[in-house]
Design a protein around this motif. Structure first.
Motif, PDB file in Angstrom:
ATOM      1  N   SER A   1      -7.290 106.028  -2.091  1.00 49.13           N
ATOM      2  CA  SER A   1      -8.387 105.985  -2.740  1.00 49.13           C
ATOM      3  C   SER A   1      -9.049 104.306  -3.286  1.00 49.13           C
ATOM      4  O   SER A   1      -8.479 103.656  -3.327  1.00 49.13           O
ATOM      5  N   LEU A   2     -10.423 104.536  -2.838  1.00 48.59           N
ATOM      6  CA  LEU A   2     -11.560 102.892  -3.706  1.00 48.59           C
ATOM      7  C   LEU A   2     -11.091 103.441  -4.738  1.00 48.59           C
ATOM      8  O   LEU A   2     -10.626 102.264  -5.805  1.00 48.59           O
ATOM      9  N   LEU A   3     -10.681 104.577  -5.433  1.00 40.41           N
ATOM     10  CA  LEU A   3     -10.988 104.090  -7.327  1.00 40.41           C
ATOM     11  C   LEU A   3      -9.376 103.425  -7.375  1.00 40.41           C
ATOM     12  O   LEU A   3      -9.709 102.789  -8.209  1.00 40.41           O
TER      13      LEU A   3
ATOM     14  N   ASN B   1     -26.160  94.808  -8.964  1.00 39.45           N
ATOM     15  CA  ASN B   1     -27.013  95.499  -7.906  1.00 39.45           C
ATOM     16  C   ASN B   1     -25.846  96.806  -7.241  1.00 39.45           C
ATOM     17  O   ASN B   1     -25.687  96.427  -5.809  1.00 39.45           O
ATOM     18  N   LEU B   2     -24.691  97.081  -7.854  1.00 36.91           N
ATOM     19  CA  LEU B   2     -23.706  97.776  -7.666  1.00 36.91           C
ATOM     20  C   LEU B   2     -24.993  99.399  -7.130  1.00 36.91           C
ATOM     21  O   LEU B   2     -25.599  99.642  -7.862  1.00 36.91           O
ATOM     22  N   SER B   3     -24.303 100.341  -5.841  1.00 35.21           N
ATOM     23  CA  SER B   3     -25.225 101.574  -5.459  1.00 35.21           C
ATOM     24  C   SER B   3     -24.352 102.257  -7.617  1.00 35.21           C
ATOM     25  O   SER B   3     -23.232 101.627  -8.133  1.00 35.21           O
ATOM     26  N   ALA B   4     -25.189 103.372  -7.930  1.00 30.63           N
ATOM     27  CA  ALA B   4     -24.220 104.544  -9.022  1.00 30.63           C
ATOM     28  C   ALA B   4     -22.829 104.730  -8.834  1.00 30.63           C
ATOM     29  O   ALA B   4     -22.148 104.803  -9.516  1.00 30.63           O
ATOM     30  N   GLU B   5     -23.143 105.213  -7.089  1.00 29.80           N
ATOM     31  CA  GLU B   5     -20.991 105.039  -7.174  1.00 29.80           C
ATOM     32  C   GLU B   5     -20.610 104.509  -6.539  1.00 29.80           C
ATOM     33  O   GLU B   5     -19.462 104.899  -7.868  1.00 29.80           O
ATOM     34  N   GLU B   6     -20.219 103.596  -7.232  1.00 28.46           N
ATOM     35  CA  GLU B   6     -19.728 102.428  -6.907  1.00 28.46           C
ATOM     36  C   GLU B   6     -19.189 101.573  -8.513  1.00 28.46           C
ATOM     37  O   GLU B   6     -18.571 101.362  -9.350  1.00 28.46           O
TER      38      GLU B   6
ATOM     39  N   ARG C   1     -17.296 104.063 -10.244  1.00 31.80           N
ATOM     40  CA  ARG C   1     -15.766 103.285  -9.438  1.00 31.80           C
ATOM     41  C   ARG C   1     -15.236 102.650 -10.322  1.00 31.80           C
ATOM     42  O   ARG C   1     -14.242 102.647 -10.517  1.00 31.80           O
ATOM     43  N   TYR C   2     -16.350 101.947 -10.710  1.00 30.57           N
ATOM     44  CA  TYR C   2     -15.458 100.550 -10.973  1.00 30.57           C
ATOM     45  C   TYR C   2     -15.824 100.377 -13.062  1.00 30.57           C
ATOM     46  O   TYR C   2     -14.216 100.271 -13.162  1.00 30.57           O
ATOM     47  N   SER C   3     -16.710 101.088 -13.602  1.00 28.75           N
ATOM     48  CA  SER C   3     -16.547 100.898 -15.208  1.00 28.75           C
ATOM     49  C   SER C   3     -15.510 102.596 -14.776  1.00 28.75           C
ATOM     50  O   SER C   3     -14.078 102.393 -16.087  1.00 28.75           O
ATOM     51  N   THR C   4     -15.245 103.618 -14.502  1.00 26.42           N
ATOM     52  CA  THR C   4     -14.180 104.537 -14.509  1.00 26.42           C
ATOM     53  C   THR C   4     -12.178 103.775 -14.298  1.00 26.42           C
ATOM     54  O   THR C   4     -11.558 103.956 -15.359  1.00 26.42           O
ATOM     55  N   ALA C   5     -12.343 102.729 -13.131  1.00 24.53           N
ATOM     56  CA  ALA C   5     -11.406 101.794 -12.872  1.00 24.53           C
ATOM     57  C   ALA C   5     -11.490 101.385 -14.761  1.00 24.53           C
ATOM     58  O   ALA C   5      -9.693 101.184 -15.180  1.00 24.53           O
ATOM     59  N   SER C   6     -12.209 100.212 -14.887  1.00 23.04           N
ATOM     60  CA  SER C   6     -11.271  99.889 -15.868  1.00 23.04           C
ATOM     61  C   SER C   6     -11.391 100.209 -17.520  1.00 23.04           C
ATOM     62  O   SER C   6     -11.060 100.091 -18.260  1.00 23.04           O
TER      63      SER C   6
END
Length: 218
Positions: free
Chosen positions: A113-115, A158-163, A166-171
């Motif tokens: 997955s992307l995540l 400039n990220l979408s809400a979904e992006e 995902r990035y904040s969860t991964a970090s």
């Protein structure tokens, strides 16, 4: 110009005891080629890895902005790691991490997955930078690295809400995992390598379950 990428790929393959994969440099594309594949994306990120299914299998491509590659060549972090080059180094590690992880999973015919990709890339940025700092004797970089990577950085605006989610969860989860790695003592360092190799081969649910378990027992 791209020797840094191959060296980073070699480093990650050694850390995780991976079979040698195809050379990431053979999959590099420039800005014009990237735009052909992502014509609707006008945000122009400095790093991206593209994956597309085709009749022959799966096509992979890696993009790093030309000015990032130039700076990494002019100020090679593999020779001298400095604060000024960390942002470019992390972009390069992220691209190589995505590429290597996708190749590893594709060879195992495993979904990803992307995540999961972003989680592994955040961990790889920490681990690969720590390894470089250790090799070069930069104790200050090692000791301040966790905070620099997981606290003192901000998401792109400039990220979408979904992006962004995902990035904040991964970090966040990468920060939990990396905080528990014992990398300084000789014995704990060996244990950390074993844990990294074990974690790398887990699927996404197992990775998040293991991090939750670490948090509960730490």
């Amino acid at each position: 110009m791209t020797d840094v990428l191959r060296s980073l790929q070699n480093q990650l393959e050694a850390i995780y005891a991976l079979d040698a994969g195809p050379d990431v440099r053979d999959f590099l594309i420039d800005a014009a080629e990237r735009q052909q594949h992502l014509a609707a994306d006008d945000r122009r990120p400095d790093e991206s890895v593209l994956l597309r299914e085709s009749a022959d299998g799966v096509d992979l491509a890696v993009y790093l902005a030309g000015d990032v590659l130039t700076r990494l060549t002019d100020d090679d972090p593999l020779q001298a790691l400095t604060d000024d080059v960390l942002a470019d180094l992390w972009l390069a590690i992220e691209g190589v991490s995505h590429f290597s992880y996708l190749v590893h999973r594709l060879h195992r015919d495993s979904a990803v997955s992307l995540l999961e990709l972003e989680l592994q890339a955040e961990i790889d940025k920490f681990v690969a930078t720590w390894w470089l700092a250790r090799a070069q004797g930069h104790r200050d970089v090692r000791e301040g690295l966790w905070r620099r990577l997981f606290v003192d950085t901000a998401l792109a605006t400039n990220l979408s809400a979904e992006e962004a989610e995902r990035y904040s969860t991964a970090s966040r989860y990468a920060s939990y995992f990396c905080a528990e790695l014992g990398l300084f003592g000789a014995d704990s360092h060996d244990q950390a390598v074993r844990e990294l190799r074990h974690f790398y081969r887990l699927d996404q649910p197992a990775k998040f379950s293991e991090i939750h378990s670490q948090r509960l027992t730490s």
